[in-house]
Design an enzyme around this catalytic site. Structure first.
Site, PDB file in Angstrom:
ATOM      1  N   ARG A 144       0.842  -1.197   0.000  1.00 34.46           N
ATOM      2  CA  ARG A 144       0.000   0.000   0.000  1.00 34.46           C
ATOM      3  C   ARG A 144       0.875   1.244   0.000  1.00 34.46           C
ATOM      4  NH1 ARG A 144      -3.645  -2.418  -1.778  1.00 34.46           N
ATOM      5  NH2 ARG A 144      -5.725  -2.717  -0.924  1.00 34.46           N
ATOM      6  N   HIS A 184      -1.327   0.556  -9.849  1.00 35.72           N
ATOM      7  CA  HIS A 184      -2.001  -0.320  -8.872  1.00 35.72           C
ATOM      8  C   HIS A 184      -2.661  -1.516  -9.568  1.00 35.72           C
ATOM      9  CE1 HIS A 184      -4.213  -0.564  -4.745  1.00 35.72           C
ATOM     10  NE2 HIS A 184      -4.121  -1.765  -5.310  1.00 35.72           N
TER      11      HIS A 184
HETATM   12  P1  NDP Z   1      -1.884 -11.028   4.793  1.00 28.10           P
HETATM   13  O1  NDP Z   1      -2.816 -10.493   5.818  1.00 28.10           O
HETATM   14  O2  NDP Z   1      -1.938 -12.474   4.448  1.00 28.10           O
HETATM   15  O3  NDP Z   1      -0.362 -10.699   5.220  1.00 28.10           O
HETATM   16  C1  NDP Z   1       0.004  -9.465   5.764  1.00 28.10           C
HETATM   17  C2  NDP Z   1       1.444  -9.564   6.265  1.00 28.10           C
HETATM   18  O4  NDP Z   1       1.842  -8.281   6.744  1.00 28.10           O
HETATM   19  C3  NDP Z   1       1.608 -10.536   7.432  1.00 28.10           C
HETATM   20  O5  NDP Z   1       2.840 -11.209   7.354  1.00 28.10           O
HETATM   21  C4  NDP Z   1       1.600  -9.595   8.643  1.00 28.10           C
HETATM   22  O6  NDP Z   1       2.271 -10.092   9.806  1.00 28.10           O
HETATM   23  C5  NDP Z   1       2.362  -8.437   8.055  1.00 28.10           C
HETATM   24  N1  NDP Z   1       2.123  -7.241   8.878  1.00 28.10           N
HETATM   25  C6  NDP Z   1       0.961  -6.596   9.120  1.00 28.10           C
HETATM   26  N2  NDP Z   1       1.155  -5.578   9.979  1.00 28.10           N
HETATM   27  C7  NDP Z   1       2.474  -5.575  10.270  1.00 28.10           C
HETATM   28  C8  NDP Z   1       3.293  -4.791  11.122  1.00 28.10           C
HETATM   29  N3  NDP Z   1       2.788  -3.781  11.855  1.00 28.10           N
HETATM   30  N4  NDP Z   1       4.604  -5.092  11.212  1.00 28.10           N
HETATM   31  C9  NDP Z   1       5.127  -6.123  10.505  1.00 28.10           C
HETATM   32  N5  NDP Z   1       4.408  -6.922   9.670  1.00 28.10           N
HETATM   33  C10 NDP Z   1       3.097  -6.643   9.572  1.00 28.10           C
HETATM   34  O7  NDP Z   1      -2.096 -10.130   3.496  1.00 28.10           O
HETATM   35  P2  NDP Z   1      -1.788 -10.506   1.964  1.00 28.10           P
HETATM   36  O8  NDP Z   1      -0.434 -11.077   1.873  1.00 28.10           O
HETATM   37  O9  NDP Z   1      -2.918 -11.254   1.383  1.00 28.10           O
HETATM   38  O10 NDP Z   1      -1.841  -9.043   1.307  1.00 28.10           O
HETATM   39  C11 NDP Z   1      -0.964  -8.033   1.735  1.00 28.10           C
HETATM   40  C12 NDP Z   1      -1.361  -6.684   1.172  1.00 28.10           C
HETATM   41  O11 NDP Z   1      -1.052  -6.616  -0.220  1.00 28.10           O
HETATM   42  C13 NDP Z   1      -2.851  -6.332   1.208  1.00 28.10           C
HETATM   43  O12 NDP Z   1      -3.239  -5.912   2.494  1.00 28.10           O
HETATM   44  C14 NDP Z   1      -2.938  -5.222   0.192  1.00 28.10           C
HETATM   45  O13 NDP Z   1      -2.685  -3.992   0.830  1.00 28.10           O
HETATM   46  C15 NDP Z   1      -1.798  -5.528  -0.775  1.00 28.10           C
HETATM   47  N6  NDP Z   1      -2.298  -5.926  -2.108  1.00 28.10           N
HETATM   48  C16 NDP Z   1      -1.918  -5.188  -3.187  1.00 28.10           C
HETATM   49  C17 NDP Z   1      -2.339  -5.538  -4.449  1.00 28.10           C
HETATM   50  C18 NDP Z   1      -1.885  -4.784  -5.644  1.00 28.10           C
HETATM   51  O14 NDP Z   1      -2.409  -5.020  -6.744  1.00 28.10           O
HETATM   52  N7  NDP Z   1      -0.911  -3.901  -5.501  1.00 28.10           N
HETATM   53  C19 NDP Z   1      -3.218  -6.692  -4.659  1.00 28.10           C
HETATM   54  C20 NDP Z   1      -3.534  -7.407  -3.472  1.00 28.10           C
HETATM   55  C21 NDP Z   1      -3.085  -7.027  -2.222  1.00 28.10           C
HETATM   56  P3  NDP Z   1       1.761 -11.432  10.550  1.00 28.10           P
HETATM   57  O15 NDP Z   1       2.288 -12.562   9.660  1.00 28.10           O
HETATM   58  O16 NDP Z   1       2.438 -11.389  11.858  1.00 28.10           O
HETATM   59  O17 NDP Z   1       0.272 -11.379  10.589  1.00 28.10           O
HETATM   60  C1  OXD Z   2      -6.253  -5.522  -3.269  1.00 29.22           C
HETATM   61  C2  OXD Z   2      -5.689  -4.615  -4.219  1.00 29.22           C
HETATM   62  O1  OXD Z   2      -6.279  -5.209  -2.091  1.00 29.22           O
HETATM   63  O2  OXD Z   2      -5.985  -4.745  -5.411  1.00 29.22           O
HETATM   64  O3  OXD Z   2      -6.677  -6.610  -3.687  1.00 29.22           O
HETATM   65  O4  OXD Z   2      -4.903  -3.750  -3.872  1.00 29.22           O
END
Ligand code: NDP
Ligand code: OXD
Length: 319
Positions: free
Chosen positions: A234, A282
Site C-alpha cells: 500500500r 495499482h
Molecule cells: P496477509 O494479511 O496475508 O499478510 C500481511 C502480512 O503483513 C503478514 O505477514 C503480517 O504479519 C504483516 N504485517 C501486518 N502488519 C504488520 C506490522 N505492523 N509489522 C510487521 N508486519 C506486519 O495479506 P496478503 O499477503 O494477502 O496481502 C498483503 C497486502 O497486499 C494487502 O493488504 C494489500 O494492501 C496488498 N495488495 C496489493 C495488491 C496490488 O495489486 N498492488 C493486490 C492485493 C493485495 P503477521 O504474519 O504477523 O500477521
Molecule cells: C487488493 C488490491 O487489495 O488490489 O486486492 O490492492
C-alpha cells in the site's frame, strides 16, 4: 414460506459494476442483486455488501449489512470509512490474485537484478554499455509482509535462486526461509536486504513506516551494490517525499512502485519523471470478477450456514 435470502448490494468506486453483478447473478440465481446506484438510500431489509473503496455514507446507511465482503485482498479502503462495529468483514484470498502478485514480484526482482532501468536509459542514448551483474543467489530479497502474498512470492523468488528473508508483525518461525518479527527484528532484517519488497497492508502501525531510516539501513556493500525498493503493498506505508530523496541521492538505486499515497498518482509527482523508477497503476495483482466473486459467494454461504468465515479480518489489527 421460507424467508428470502439476504440481497447483495454491490458498491464499487471507480470500477464498472456490470461484470461483478453479472457474476453474482450467475452464482446466486434468484437472489436480489443491486448496485449501490440502484438502491440509493433505500436498503433492502437484509443484505450483504460487496465493496471497493466504499464511502462513509455507503457504510453508515441503515439497516447495516449482515456481512461486508471486500472486493480486494486489502481492507484499509473499508476500515478507513468506519464500518459499523460488529459487522464481519471478509477479504479476498484467491489463487488467481496470488499468482498475479507472484508474477509482479518475480518480474520486478529480475528487472532490478538485470539492471533493466539502466539498460533502458542506455538504449535511449544509443549507448552500448553493460554493468556487472551478480547472480540471483548472491542477492537477498527481503519481504516486508509474509502473509498469503509474501509467502507465495518467497517461493517464486527462491525457485529462481534468490536468497529470501521475511519480516512480519508476529513471529513466523515455521517458514522455509529466515524470518524476523516486530520492531526488534526490523534492523537485522534490513541489514541483509538488497531488494526490499513491501507487501504490507495499510494499518495504523504500518502507515508511514517506510522512509529514510529504513532505506539507509539496507545492505549496500555486497555484490548487488545500492539497494532497490519494490512496493506492491500500500502506498501510504511509504513516506513518499523521503523515497524521492532516497532515489535522488543514491540511497536507493531504483524502485518499482505499484501503489501510491494518492491514486491515481498526481501528474505533478516527481516519481513520473525518474528514470530509475518503474511505475504501474495499482495493477500488480488485479483479479477477475470470476475469481473474486466466487470467493465472496463462498464466504456468504459459510456465513448463512452459521460457519466461521475463512477470510475474516480483525478490524482492531487493521488487516
Ligand atoms: P496477509 O494479511 O496475508 O499478510 C500481511 C502480512 O503483513 C503478514 O505477514 C503480517 O504479519 C504483516 N504485517 C501486518 N502488519 C504488520 C506490522 N505492523 N509489522 C510487521 N508486519 C506486519 O495479506 P496478503 O499477503 O494477502 O496481502 C498483503 C497486502 O497486499 C494487502 O493488504 C494489500 O494492501 C496488498 N495488495 C496489493 C495488491 C496490488 O495489486 N498492488 C493486490 C492485493 C493485495 P503477521 O504474519 O504477523 O500477521
Ligand atoms: C487488493 C488490491 O487489495 O488490489 O486486492 O490492492
Amino acid at each position: 414460506m421460507p424467508e428470502a435470502k439476504p440481497a447483495i448490494v454491490v458498491a464499487l468506486t471507480g470500477w464498472k459494476a456490470e461484470p461483478w453483478v453479472a457474476r453474482f447473478r450467475a452464482l446466486l440465481p434468484g437472489r436480489t442483486i443491486l448496485t449501490q446506484a440502484e438502491c440509493g438510500a433505500e436498503r433492502p431489509a437484509r443484505y450483504h455488501l460487496f465493496c471497493w473503496k466504499p464511502s462513509a455514507e455507503v457504510l453508515a446507511a441503515t439497516p447495516y449489512p449482515l456481512l461486508i465482503a471486500s472486493a480486494g485482498a486489502g481492507v484499509d479502503h473499508i476500515l478507513r470509512a468506519k464500518p459499523p462495529a460488529g459487522v464481519p468483514i471478509s477479504r479476498v484470498v484467491d489463487p488467481d490474485l496470488t499468482g498475479r502478485m507472484v508474477e509482479y514480484v518475480v518480474l520486478h526482482a529480475l528487472m532490478h537484478l538485470r539492471r533493466m532501468p539502466e539498460a533502458a536509459m542506455h538504449q535511449r542514448a544509443r549507448r552500448w554499455k553493460g554493468s556487472p551483474m551478480p547472480a540471483a543467489r548472491e542477492v537477498t530479497v527481503g519481504l516486508l509482509g509474509i502473509g498469503v502474498l509474501g509467502q507465495a512470492a518467497a517461493a517464486g523468488l527462491a525457485a529462481l535462486g534468490f536468497r529470501v528473508i521475511g519480516w512480519s508483525r508476529t513471529a513466523r518461525g515455521s517458514l522455509a526461509f529466515e524470518t524476523h518479527a516486530g520492531e526488534a527484528g526490523l534492523g537485522p532484517f534490513l541489514a541483509q536486504t538488497d531488494i526490499l519488497v513491501s507487501l504490507l497492508p495499510s494499518t495504523p502501525e504500518t502507515r508511514g513506516l517506510i522512509g529514510t531510516t529504513v532505506f539507509r539501513a539496507l545492505h549496500r556493500d555486497g555484490a548487488f551494490g545500492p539497494p532497490v525498493f519494490i512496493n506492491a503493498g500500500r502506498g501510504d506505508t511509504v513516506r513518499e517525499d523521503e523515497l524521492i530523496v532516497a532515489l535522488g541521492d543514491g540511497t536507493l538505486r531504483a524502485a518499482s512502485l505499484d501503489v501510491f499515497t494518492t491514486e491515481p498518482l498526481p501528474e505533478a509527482s516527481p516519481l513520473w519523471g525518474m528514470e530509475t523508477v518503474i511505475l504501474t497503476p495499482h495493477n500488480a495483482a488485479d483479479s477477475t470478477p470470476d475469481a473474486v466473486v466466487a470467493g465472496a459467494v463462498a464466504e456468504i454461504h459459510r456465513f448463512e450456514a452459521g460457519l466461521p468465515l475463512k477470510n475474516l479480518i480483525d478490524p482492531k489489527r487493521g488487516y
